[in-house]
Write a protein that holds these residues in place. Structure first.
Motif, mmCIF file in Angstrom:
data_model
loop_
_atom_site.group_PDB
_atom_site.id
_atom_site.type_symbol
_atom_site.label_atom_id
_atom_site.label_comp_id
_atom_site.label_asym_id
_atom_site.label_seq_id
_atom_site.Cartn_x
_atom_site.Cartn_y
_atom_site.Cartn_z
ATOM 1 N N PRO A 70 0.823 -1.217 0.000
ATOM 2 C CA PRO A 70 0.000 0.000 0.000
ATOM 3 C C PRO A 70 0.856 1.266 0.000
ATOM 4 O O PRO A 70 1.920 1.303 0.621
ATOM 5 N N GLN A 71 0.367 2.262 -0.723
ATOM 6 C CA GLN A 71 1.109 3.517 -0.853
ATOM 7 C C GLN A 71 0.204 4.715 -0.584
ATOM 8 O O GLN A 71 -0.937 4.733 -1.051
ATOM 9 N N ILE A 72 0.739 5.664 0.144
ATOM 10 C CA ILE A 72 0.039 6.942 0.323
ATOM 11 C C ILE A 72 0.908 8.019 -0.297
ATOM 12 O O ILE A 72 2.092 8.151 0.036
ATOM 13 N N ILE A 73 0.309 8.741 -1.212
ATOM 14 C CA ILE A 73 1.027 9.829 -1.879
ATOM 15 C C ILE A 73 1.053 11.035 -0.953
ATOM 16 O O ILE A 73 0.061 11.322 -0.276
ATOM 17 N N LEU A 74 2.181 11.727 -0.933
ATOM 18 C CA LEU A 74 2.273 13.000 -0.234
ATOM 19 C C LEU A 74 2.534 14.059 -1.303
ATOM 20 O O LEU A 74 3.554 13.990 -1.998
ATOM 21 N N ALA A 75 1.594 14.974 -1.460
ATOM 22 C CA ALA A 75 1.719 15.946 -2.545
ATOM 23 C C ALA A 75 1.460 17.357 -2.034
ATOM 24 O O ALA A 75 0.773 17.553 -1.029
ATOM 25 N N ALA A 90 -2.348 12.260 0.349
ATOM 26 C CA ALA A 90 -2.370 13.290 1.380
ATOM 27 C C ALA A 90 -1.918 14.573 0.694
ATOM 28 O O ALA A 90 -0.773 14.676 0.258
ATOM 29 N N VAL A 91 -2.851 15.506 0.528
ATOM 30 C CA VAL A 91 -2.529 16.749 -0.173
ATOM 31 C C VAL A 91 -2.279 17.843 0.859
ATOM 32 O O VAL A 91 -3.136 18.135 1.698
ATOM 33 N N ASN A 109 -9.168 8.516 -9.576
ATOM 34 C CA ASN A 109 -9.826 7.742 -8.518
ATOM 35 C C ASN A 109 -8.993 7.557 -7.259
ATOM 36 O O ASN A 109 -9.084 6.527 -6.588
ATOM 37 N N VAL A 110 -8.172 8.537 -6.959
ATOM 38 C CA VAL A 110 -7.365 8.478 -5.740
ATOM 39 C C VAL A 110 -8.065 9.308 -4.660
ATOM 40 O O VAL A 110 -8.301 10.502 -4.852
ATOM 41 N N PRO A 111 -8.434 8.691 -3.524
ATOM 42 C CA PRO A 111 -9.071 9.473 -2.451
ATOM 43 C C PRO A 111 -8.113 10.524 -1.878
ATOM 44 O O PRO A 111 -6.899 10.317 -1.850
ATOM 45 N N ILE A 112 -8.694 11.633 -1.421
ATOM 46 C CA ILE A 112 -7.887 12.765 -0.936
ATOM 47 C C ILE A 112 -7.912 12.845 0.590
ATOM 48 O O ILE A 112 -8.981 12.795 1.201
ATOM 49 N N LEU A 113 -6.731 13.002 1.183
ATOM 50 C CA LEU A 113 -6.634 13.321 2.615
ATOM 51 C C LEU A 113 -6.083 14.735 2.704
ATOM 52 O O LEU A 113 -4.879 14.946 2.494
ATOM 53 N N PRO A 114 -6.931 15.721 2.973
ATOM 54 C CA PRO A 114 -6.406 17.090 3.031
ATOM 55 C C PRO A 114 -5.705 17.378 4.364
ATOM 56 O O PRO A 114 -6.235 17.071 5.437
ATOM 57 N N ILE A 115 -4.511 17.958 4.270
ATOM 58 C CA ILE A 115 -3.709 18.256 5.460
ATOM 59 C C ILE A 115 -3.287 19.718 5.394
ATOM 60 O O ILE A 115 -2.691 20.144 4.403
#
Ligand code: GDP
Length: 191
Positions: free
Chosen positions: A23-28, A110-111, A134-140
């Motif tokens: 599993p991968q979480i993008i940090l952008a 994670a944006v 289709n990538v869910p967004i985690l706003p930070i």
């Protein structure tokens, strides 16, 4: 036990990309949003990620392994460079496109959003792009130590109106919500 973060792999070119089967979480986020500082804060290390003196200089995908859980945080360096040629930008776009293509291991992006700014066009464009893939967004919301609670709550609710998700406010300087962010990342990567 605290999570540990280890830089495993850095990818500069499309031909260096290979599917990582975890599993991968993008940090952008835009350059200068505080992404390197946040990686260092999560890792409790000062120099794991290089804090940028020249915004947008490093252009690579950085894979950080999170132990003991075995998922990855994939750092996608800042978009919205002022000083970058069209050719460079196109190359960078292609690398991200290819990374996202047919990658079923991406749990979310994670944006990172600057808590001092009202929603910005290039942040919204980046979010639309992830949604399109289709990538869910985690706003930070970053640099929360620099804003007053009221000011922050206003920006937070503006983002909530747009995204239908309330951003998590963090600060790498004060450590605000560091544990909550780790919990959010763990829960998202390993449901
Ligand atoms: P990046 O380009 O997104 O990797 O951003 P950096 O992590 O290099 O940070 C850009 C600038 O913002 C640096 O001068 C940091 O010291 C500062 N910064 C980053 N995070 C915070 C924070 O949480 N609070 C404060 N006050 N400054 C921060």
């Amino acid at each position: 036990m605290d999570n540990t973060l280890t830089l495993i792999k850095t990818v500069y070119e499309i031909n260096q990309l290979e599917l990582v089967a975890a599993p991968q979480i993008i940090l952008a986020g835009r350059s200068n949003v505080g992404k390197s500082s946040l990686i260092n804060c999560l890792a409790s290390r000062k120099k794991l990620a290089k804090i940028s003196s020249t915004p947008g200089k490093t252009r690579s995908l950085n894979y950080y392994e999170v132990e003991p859980h075995g998922y990855y945080i994939v750092d996608l360096p800042g978009y919205g460079y002022a000083k970058c040629s069209k050719t460079e930008r196109a190359k960078w776009g292609k690398l991200i496109d290819r990374y996202l293509q047919d990658n079923a291991y991406i749990a979310a992006a994670a944006v990172l959003l600057d808590s001092r700014l009202t929603p910005q066009k290039n942040d919204i464009e980046m979010i639309s792009y992830f949604k399109h893939c289709n990538v869910p967004i985690l706003p930070i919301m970053t640099k929360s130590d620099k804003t007053k609670q009221r000011e922050r709550a206003k920006v937070q609710s503006q983002w909530e109106d747009i995204l239908k998700v309330k951003p998590l406010c963090v600060s790498s300087k004060s450590g605000m919500n560091r544990t909550n962010l780790w919990n959010l990342l763990d829960r998202t990567a390993i449901p």
